[in-house]
Design an enzyme around this catalytic site. Structure first.
Site, PDB file in Angstrom:
ATOM      1  N   CYS A 224       0.798  -1.225   0.000  1.00  0.00           N
ATOM      2  CA  CYS A 224       0.000   0.000   0.000  1.00  0.00           C
ATOM      3  C   CYS A 224       0.832   1.278   0.000  1.00  0.00           C
ATOM      4  O   CYS A 224       0.747   2.076  -0.938  1.00  0.00           O
ATOM      5  CB  CYS A 224      -0.941   0.004   1.203  1.00  0.00           C
ATOM      6  SG  CYS A 224      -2.261  -1.213   1.076  1.00  0.00           S
ATOM      7  N   PHE A 225       1.612   1.512   1.050  1.00  0.00           N
ATOM      8  CA  PHE A 225       2.320   2.790   1.172  1.00  0.00           C
ATOM      9  C   PHE A 225       3.198   3.090  -0.041  1.00  0.00           C
ATOM     10  O   PHE A 225       3.123   4.187  -0.599  1.00  0.00           O
ATOM     11  CB  PHE A 225       3.148   2.832   2.450  1.00  0.00           C
ATOM     12  CG  PHE A 225       2.357   3.117   3.699  1.00  0.00           C
ATOM     13  CD1 PHE A 225       0.971   3.140   3.675  1.00  0.00           C
ATOM     14  CD2 PHE A 225       2.979   3.369   4.900  1.00  0.00           C
ATOM     15  CE1 PHE A 225       0.228   3.402   4.824  1.00  0.00           C
ATOM     16  CE2 PHE A 225       2.260   3.632   6.055  1.00  0.00           C
ATOM     17  CZ  PHE A 225       0.885   3.647   6.013  1.00  0.00           C
TER      18      PHE A 225
END
Length: 434
Positions: A272-273
């Site tokens: 995600c990040f």
């Protein structure tokens, strides 16, 4: 309510099982026959705490039967709402690849062409602002011959599920974001989520699809920047021989800052990040804005592994020497190695000529595709035996319990990137930011 979920990956499997646990009748649709067979047997295809129990309760033999899986898209015709939970991988330039989402939308559209009934489609995958309205909706309309807002509904419901705690995050959400461009779609989304909102007393944010898409990026961008900022502060603390965690404990008492995400270390990874920060940076740049803060957050994060290895260089030369890497998953509680900090660490060790031996409780097989030729140990103790250095990369609890195993090292040099190992006599110990 009858709900279909397209995609049986990390997000799709979790939300499908959790929807079933809320009392909905759920069908999980995936093109992978092996994944479908696994779910139908009552087992999850991914490693996630609490998920095996949910899947066994609602799918497979001796279950409630509220969760089933199939490769047949026509199963969605027996449902009222479909959630699109398909991958949005990253191009080399940081932009997201919507081809899988478009293909899924087209297949969904072809299926909806067979019915005249109203159906609401909700995008759950993380997509840059405008993707739902400008790409996914037109794809469904073109193939189905139907019109959004008149013949079918469109919504966007971003996920905020952390790997390792995804089930808990779904069941006890900080917020539920319902993005919709027509009232009927919004009403259907409320029907799906009302049992969760009532049980968890969760705040609900109602907005349009474009804003809902941006909320996900803003959420992850802010958290990524917070991690990079505390790592930058931690690096400064290291230079002044100050315990960064003691500083973080103090500033975390300020309610404008908060104590979460203040554990300095090797930085962030996962699916995600990295993908989300790069995607929104690319989208903003394309729109004509230079997101300097987010770019700085990425730069700090990218430097942490080499800074970590620099500490190793100060204590031991590792050429032709055995070095133990403890932890391969990007975080404890998952077997996911996507963008794991272990990858640049191992690459750095190989560049130094080290003989790498790695261990992780659950992620070894997933890392083999990245590094098929390094040694993989069956336990942390086995990895440490005869090693000239040990690098703690993932903060698994079992590493905190290691003690006598360090005495089997050729030279007991420990470089700790997660503050998981206790300093003690007999160890040459170095923490990344303390």
């Amino acid at each position: 309510m009858d709900v279909s979920v397209i995609g049986s990956g990390y997000v799709g499997t979790t939300v499908a099982a959790c929807f079933a646990d809320l009392g909905h009748r759920v069908v999980n649709i995936d093109i992978d026959e092996e994944v479908v067979a696994t779910l139908e047997a009552g087992e999850p295809p991914i490693h996630e705490a609490g998920l095996p129990e949910l899947v066994a309760t609602h799918a497979g033999p001796d279950s409630t039967g509220r969760l089933r899986a199939t490769t047949d898209y026509e199963a969605l015709l027996d449902t009222d709402v479909t959630f699109l939970c398909l991958p949005t991988p990253q191009h080399a330039d940081g932009s997201i690849d919507l081809s899988i989402m478009e293909a899924g939308a087209e297949q969904l559209g072809a299926t909806l062409a067979e019915t005249g009934d109203w159906h609401t489609v909700v995008v759950k995958s993380t997509v840059v602002p405008g993707s739902t309205a400008d790409v996914i909706t037109p794809a469904i309309e073109e193939v189905s011959g139907r019109t959004a807002g008149t013949d079918f509904g469109i919504g966007m419901n971003p996920e905020f599920l952390r790997e390792g705690t995804a089930v808990e995050d779904f069941q006890i959400p900080d917020k539920v974001v319902l993005g919709a461009d027509d009232e009927r779609a919004l009403a259907d989304m409320h029907t799906v989520f009302d049992p969760l909102v009532d049980a968890a007393d969760a705040p609900v944010v109602e907005t349009d699809t474009r804003t809902a898409e941006m909320i996900k990026y803003a959420n992850n961008g802010f958290l990524a920047a917070k991690v990079s900022l505390i790592n930058d502060i931690g690096n400064i603390c290291k230079e002044f021989d100050i315990d960064a965690y003691e500083v973080a404990d103090a500033i975390g008492l300020d309610d404008r800052i908060g104590a979460k995400f203040l554990r300095s270390g090797l930085g962030w990874g996962g699916s995600c990040f990295p993908k989300d920060t790069n995607a929104i940076i690319h989208a903003a740049t394309e729109a004509g804005y230079e997101p300097a803060m987010l770019k700085a957050a990425v730069a700090v994060n990218d430097r942490q592994p080499e800074r970590f290895l620099g500490l190793l260089d100060e204590h031991v030369g590792v050429a032709d020497r055995r070095v133990a890497v403890l932890g391969l998953a990007f975080k404890p509680g998952t077997d996911d190695v996507r963008n794991s900090r272990a990858i640049p660490v191992i690459e750095g060790l190989q560049a130094r000529g080290a003989e790498v031996v790695a261990y992780d409780p659950v992620a070894v097989e997933n890392m083999r595709s990245h590094f098929p030729d390094i040694e993989y140990a069956s336990s942390a103790a086995a990895a440490l035996e005869g090693a000239h250095a040990a690098l703690a990369v993932t903060g698994w609890d079992e590493f905190a319990a290691l003690d006598a195993a360090f005495d089997t090292m050729a030279t007991p040099v420990v470089i700790d990137g997660r503050r998981i190992i206790e300093r003690r006599e007999g160890l040459t110990y170095e923490g990344l930011t303390w």
